[in-house]
Scaffold this motif. Sequence first.
Motif, PDB file in Angstrom:
ATOM      1  N   THR A   2      58.300  42.265  32.359  1.00 48.65           N
ATOM      2  CA  THR A   2      56.945  41.844  32.651  1.00 48.65           C
ATOM      3  C   THR A   2      56.820  41.423  34.113  1.00 48.65           C
ATOM      4  OG1 THR A   2      56.693  41.054  30.386  1.00 48.65           O
ATOM      5  CG2 THR A   2      55.093  40.280  32.001  1.00 48.65           C
ATOM      6  N   ARG A   3      55.784  41.924  34.763  1.00 44.35           N
ATOM      7  CA  ARG A   3      55.552  41.548  36.159  1.00 44.35           C
ATOM      8  C   ARG A   3      54.982  40.136  36.208  1.00 44.35           C
ATOM      9  NH1 ARG A   3      52.111  45.861  39.348  1.00 44.35           N
ATOM     10  NH2 ARG A   3      52.733  44.429  41.000  1.00 44.35           N
ATOM     11  N   PRO A   4      55.391  39.338  37.204  1.00 44.04           N
ATOM     12  CA  PRO A   4      54.864  37.973  37.305  1.00 44.04           C
ATOM     13  C   PRO A   4      53.361  37.986  37.591  1.00 44.04           C
ATOM     14  CG  PRO A   4      56.138  38.550  39.264  1.00 44.04           C
ATOM     15  CD  PRO A   4      56.369  39.641  38.260  1.00 44.04           C
ATOM     16  N   SER A   5      52.664  36.988  37.067  1.00 47.70           N
ATOM     17  CA  SER A   5      51.222  36.888  37.261  1.00 47.70           C
ATOM     18  C   SER A   5      50.915  36.583  38.722  1.00 47.70           C
ATOM     19  CB  SER A   5      50.654  35.783  36.379  1.00 47.70           C
ATOM     20  OG  SER A   5      50.907  36.050  35.014  1.00 47.70           O
ATOM     21  N   PRO A   6      49.896  37.232  39.281  1.00 43.70           N
ATOM     22  CA  PRO A   6      49.592  37.014  40.699  1.00 43.70           C
ATOM     23  C   PRO A   6      48.703  35.799  40.927  1.00 43.70           C
ATOM     24  CG  PRO A   6      48.137  38.684  39.823  1.00 43.70           C
ATOM     25  CD  PRO A   6      49.075  38.307  38.695  1.00 43.70           C
ATOM     26  N   VAL A   7      48.699  35.343  42.160  1.00 42.74           N
ATOM     27  CA  VAL A   7      47.724  34.382  42.652  1.00 42.74           C
ATOM     28  C   VAL A   7      46.666  35.165  43.420  1.00 42.74           C
ATOM     29  CG1 VAL A   7      47.326  32.476  44.265  1.00 42.74           C
ATOM     30  CG2 VAL A   7      49.353  32.460  42.794  1.00 42.74           C
ATOM     31  N   LEU A   8      45.412  34.923  43.096  1.00 44.62           N
ATOM     32  CA  LEU A   8      44.310  35.565  43.794  1.00 44.62           C
ATOM     33  C   LEU A   8      43.812  34.633  44.883  1.00 44.62           C
ATOM     34  CD1 LEU A   8      42.267  37.950  43.925  1.00 44.62           C
ATOM     35  CD2 LEU A   8      40.821  36.627  42.353  1.00 44.62           C
ATOM     36  N   VAL A   9      43.815  35.103  46.130  1.00 44.87           N
ATOM     37  CA  VAL A   9      43.335  34.320  47.266  1.00 44.87           C
ATOM     38  C   VAL A   9      42.027  34.946  47.731  1.00 44.87           C
ATOM     39  CG1 VAL A   9      43.811  33.498  49.593  1.00 44.87           C
ATOM     40  CG2 VAL A   9      45.678  33.698  47.934  1.00 44.87           C
ATOM     41  N   VAL A  10      40.940  34.199  47.587  1.00 38.27           N
ATOM     42  CA  VAL A  10      39.613  34.709  47.915  1.00 38.27           C
ATOM     43  C   VAL A  10      39.216  34.134  49.272  1.00 38.27           C
ATOM     44  CG1 VAL A  10      37.211  34.914  47.164  1.00 38.27           C
ATOM     45  CG2 VAL A  10      39.057  34.793  45.465  1.00 38.27           C
ATOM     46  N   THR A  11      39.257  34.984  50.292  1.00 39.48           N
ATOM     47  CA  THR A  11      38.949  34.514  51.643  1.00 39.48           C
ATOM     48  C   THR A  11      38.742  35.693  52.577  1.00 39.48           C
ATOM     49  OG1 THR A  11      39.604  32.880  53.306  1.00 39.48           O
ATOM     50  CG2 THR A  11      41.319  34.400  52.556  1.00 39.48           C
ATOM     51  N   ARG A  12      38.293  35.387  53.776  1.00 42.62           N
ATOM     52  CA  ARG A  12      38.130  36.392  54.826  1.00 42.62           C
ATOM     53  C   ARG A  12      39.478  36.665  55.495  1.00 42.62           C
ATOM     54  NH1 ARG A  12      33.713  33.609  58.163  1.00 42.62           N
ATOM     55  NH2 ARG A  12      33.165  32.961  56.048  1.00 42.62           N
ATOM     56  N   LEU A  13      39.504  37.658  56.362  1.00 46.72           N
ATOM     57  CA  LEU A  13      40.746  38.047  57.015  1.00 46.72           C
ATOM     58  C   LEU A  13      41.240  36.964  57.964  1.00 46.72           C
ATOM     59  CD1 LEU A  13      42.905  40.218  57.481  1.00 46.72           C
ATOM     60  CD2 LEU A  13      41.434  41.189  59.256  1.00 46.72           C
TER      61      LEU A  13
END
Length: 322
Positions: A2-13
């Motif tokens: 199983t692949r580890p669950s990701p962290v989603l980072v919501v931001t601009r570049l």
Amino acid sequence: MTRPSPVLVVTRLEDTTADVVIEELGRRGVPVVRLDPADFPDTVTVKARVDVSGLVGEVRTATRTAALNAVRSVYWRRPRPYAAPAGLDGQDARWCADQARFGLGGILTALPGAHYVNHPWRNRAAEYKPAQLSAAARCGLHIPPTLVTNDVGEARRFVAEYGPAVYKPLYNSDYADPQGRGLTVWVEEVAAEDVDAGVGRTMHLFQQRVDKVADIRLTAVGDRLFAVRIDGSPGLDWRRHYDDLTYTLIDTPPDVAKGAQDYLAAFRLTYGAFDFGLDASGRWHWYECNPNGQFAWFPEHITSRITTAIADRLQYPDRDRR
């Protein structure tokens, strides 16, 4: 496997604060998907279904893919506004941007099981300064006498009674000069004779000036507090003088620590950047709390501690959730 669950980072570049957290997560082997909603639909594709099992599907950027029901945490930083595809204008562009905001935005704020630092709706609720001031007072933090008004006479009376006083903007709106250069409205001292008819045109915030010997930025990540004494500012607003400042980690008094924790709980925040003025007697005077404040401008030995605390919250979301 199983692949580890990701962290989603919501931001601009261009977001240095997010960059240091992403780098720390990378060193730990935690997968990260970085997404700016303004890139939708050009380089972002979404497939979402809702049935008896809830929200499922995926969001795909130019380089990463995340299953909507597998995101462990969301680090909501400073994304650009939702936009329309190139080539549209007028009401067509507004319509497309609104559909993106309520569609993609609705998905990103409802990821099942994800831990938000902070949830964008909590950030928005905690940005209103009158609500901040009221909550801080209820939480036992010491607030300088403050007036929020569009009444010219009342503003003059307040400044005369509590002066020296300062003016502060209620929100840091985008503002530019005729050449398009960004402008900032700083905290400035104001006298009664400075209050004119312009006060009647919108809301203004006036506050008794704190006779301070230093400033303090208290960064809270859950129950972990990082208080930094800021010395060397030649003016009222230390943000204008970064090159003149020195930064020292200090302890947080127990009453301030409790007040800060109660404040986070009141707004259901995990993270907050509190600003205080420190007077000669040692009292901390509360100014405001930015629920999404920057911290990567601190010296590395301070920035690294805050980065570690945020990365811990994102990597291990089941620990002490709010």
